[in-house]
Write an enzyme that holds these catalytic residues in place. Structure first.
Site, PDB file in Angstrom:
ATOM      1  N   MET A   1     -16.954   7.161  14.460  1.00 50.74           N
ATOM      2  CA  MET A   1     -18.121   7.534  15.256  1.00 50.74           C
ATOM      3  C   MET A   1     -18.424   9.018  15.065  1.00 50.74           C
ATOM      4  O   MET A   1     -17.514   9.836  14.943  1.00 50.74           O
ATOM      5  CB  MET A   1     -17.817   7.265  16.735  1.00 50.74           C
ATOM      6  CG  MET A   1     -19.004   7.423  17.659  1.00 50.74           C
ATOM      7  SD  MET A   1     -20.090   6.000  17.587  1.00 50.74           S
ATOM      8  CE  MET A   1     -21.232   6.406  18.916  1.00 50.74           C
TER       9      MET A   1
ATOM     10  N   HIS B   1      -8.562  10.844  13.453  1.00 50.73           N
ATOM     11  CA  HIS B   1      -8.697  11.330  14.824  1.00 50.73           C
ATOM     12  C   HIS B   1      -7.740  10.555  15.730  1.00 50.73           C
ATOM     13  O   HIS B   1      -7.884   9.346  15.920  1.00 50.73           O
ATOM     14  CB  HIS B   1     -10.130  11.143  15.329  1.00 50.73           C
ATOM     15  CG  HIS B   1     -11.119  11.998  14.620  1.00 50.73           C
ATOM     16  ND1 HIS B   1     -12.464  11.680  14.558  1.00 50.73           N
ATOM     17  CD2 HIS B   1     -10.984  13.162  13.925  1.00 50.73           C
ATOM     18  CE1 HIS B   1     -13.106  12.622  13.874  1.00 50.73           C
ATOM     19  NE2 HIS B   1     -12.226  13.522  13.474  1.00 50.73           N
TER      20      HIS B   1
ATOM     21  N   SER C   1     -11.991   7.926  11.651  1.00 50.59           N
ATOM     22  CA  SER C   1     -11.871   7.988  13.106  1.00 50.59           C
ATOM     23  C   SER C   1     -11.798   6.581  13.673  1.00 50.59           C
ATOM     24  O   SER C   1     -10.859   5.847  13.363  1.00 50.59           O
ATOM     25  CB  SER C   1     -13.054   8.769  13.696  1.00 50.59           C
ATOM     26  OG  SER C   1     -12.894   8.957  15.085  1.00 50.59           O
ATOM     27  N   THR C   2     -12.778   6.175  14.467  1.00 44.99           N
ATOM     28  CA  THR C   2     -12.731   4.875  15.124  1.00 44.99           C
ATOM     29  C   THR C   2     -12.601   3.743  14.103  1.00 44.99           C
ATOM     30  O   THR C   2     -13.413   3.627  13.198  1.00 44.99           O
ATOM     31  CB  THR C   2     -14.010   4.661  15.962  1.00 44.99           C
ATOM     32  OG1 THR C   2     -14.247   5.810  16.762  1.00 44.99           O
ATOM     33  CG2 THR C   2     -13.871   3.434  16.842  1.00 44.99           C
TER      34      THR C   2
ATOM     35  N   ASP D   1     -18.241  14.073  12.081  1.00 47.41           N
ATOM     36  CA  ASP D   1     -17.181  14.925  11.563  1.00 47.41           C
ATOM     37  C   ASP D   1     -16.853  14.532  10.125  1.00 47.41           C
ATOM     38  O   ASP D   1     -16.623  13.365   9.830  1.00 47.41           O
ATOM     39  CB  ASP D   1     -15.921  14.797  12.430  1.00 47.41           C
ATOM     40  CG  ASP D   1     -14.840  15.784  12.017  1.00 47.41           C
ATOM     41  OD1 ASP D   1     -15.179  16.876  11.527  1.00 47.41           O
ATOM     42  OD2 ASP D   1     -13.647  15.458  12.196  1.00 47.41           O
TER      43      ASP D   1
END
Length: 353
Positions: free
Chosen positions: A295, A202, A176-177, A298
């Site tokens: 972050m 993401h 993600s991030t 997930d």
């Protein structure tokens, strides 16, 4: 705890006003200023530098991408891109992520006030909070929250009898991030003989195709946005389309992907948990799962299901993560066989294949 100081840069007065209203409604965020372009912003930010910048791409005098590259070289700061939902905007935003931006929030060409106040308000606040946790490196050129669903909302849990009657291997990656930069480092280092790879990053819809196309031009392996029934095969990486879940299926000895709609899982679509669960069910010990910078949590539960099904599981180490959230949660769940540095991930994949 101190509030997150945010500066908004956008040439639209409406966007500046609406974004400011959304952010200041959260008690953990403080708006420290706004400006119509980067040159005005630099003068204002000299008085107090923000913790996070919300940045438009297309602006007069200095465009957002030029400004982003400037501050990443001189004073690295977490930046959330507020980008238009156009093909051209998507391509430029992917360049911005490669240049060091942390996240994306989309804005439509019309109806921007309603969209940002209603549809994207929670997403904007979450993106700013995620960015505030980022570990930046120098790069040279109150809203109602929906219930947090598990992968059960899309796919039933794996049974103890995961399919294992094939020797074909695959690698599933969730991030993600900070993941766009991490994925570029990993995938560009892989040889054409690498096992088939499936990826959830993401990212909003309309951006994943541009992201995959950019990586495809940099990598020896083929990288593309996944399409329903695409084969998972050596030398190919399939990236989940933004706004849809990605599942792995089996037909005989071969793997293919299914792209499906569905609810947000772990507050994401695509969700790493959904991908990892499908791999646990369909590949078992023939799979490797890798959870990288991001972050939240997930993917942590899905990685545990993969490990329980016999898969090899890795987590990116804290030192090399932009945000050490998702890997940390996976480690806490005892879902990880080994913790490795980002620079070691490509060699782990090649060795697994």
């Amino acid at each position: 705890m101190a509030k997150i100081g945010v500066f908004v840069i956008d040439d639209s007065a409406v966007v500046r006003q609406v974004v400011s209203e959304v952010l200041t409604a959260d008690p953990g965020i403080e708006l420290i200023g706004s400006a119509m372009d980067p040159l005005f912003a630099l003068d204002k930010m000299a008085q107090r530098w923000p913790d996070v910048i919300v940045l438009d791409i297309e602006m007069p005098r200095m465009d957002g991408l030029t400004f982003l590259r400037k501050i990443m070289a001189e004073r690295p700061t977490p930046v959330v891109i507020c980008s238009s939902l156009t093909e051209k905007g998507a391509e430029t935003t992917i360049e911005a992520l490669a240049a060091g931006a942390i996240g994306i929030v989309c804005k439509p060409g019309i109806g921007v006030r309603r969209f940002l106040m209603q549809d994207a308000a929670v997403e904007l606040v979450q993106a700013v909070k995620a960015a505030s946790h980022a570990r930046m490196r120098r790069i040279t050129p109150a809203h109602a929250v929906a219930p947090k669903l598990s992968a059960d909302a899309v796919l039933s849990p794996p049974s103890s009898g995961a399919l294992t009657q094939t020797t074909e291997r695959l690698v599933a990656i969730g991030t993600s991030t900070g993941g766009t930069q991490a994925l570029e480092q990993v995938l560009t280092a892989l040889p054409r003989t690498s096992p088939g790879i499936v990826v959830v990053q993401h990212m909003p819809e309309k951006f994943t195709a541009s992201f995959a196309a950019r990586l495809n031009g940099l990598c020896q392996i083929e990288v593309r946005e996944a399409v329903n029934r695409d084969r998972v095969m050596p030398g190919r990486a399939l990236i989940a389309p933004g706004g849809q879940h990605l599942l792995v299926r089996r037909s005989g000895a071969q793997y293919y992907v299914e792209v499906v709609d569905g609810p947000l899982v772990s507050r994401h679509r695509p969700s790493v948990d959904v991908l990892f669960r499908s791999v646990a069910k369909q590949a078992g010990r023939n799979a490797m799962g890798i959870i990288m910078t991001g972050m939240g949590d997930d993917g942590a539960h899905g990685l545990k299901e993969m490990r329980d099904a016999g898969a090899t599981t890795l987590a990116q180490d804290e030192a090399s993560c932009i945000v050490y959230g998702m890997p940390r949660e996976a480690v806490k769940l005892d879902a990880v066989d080994r913790v490795v540095s980002l620079r070691s991930v490509a060699s782990e994949i090649a060795r697994f294949g």
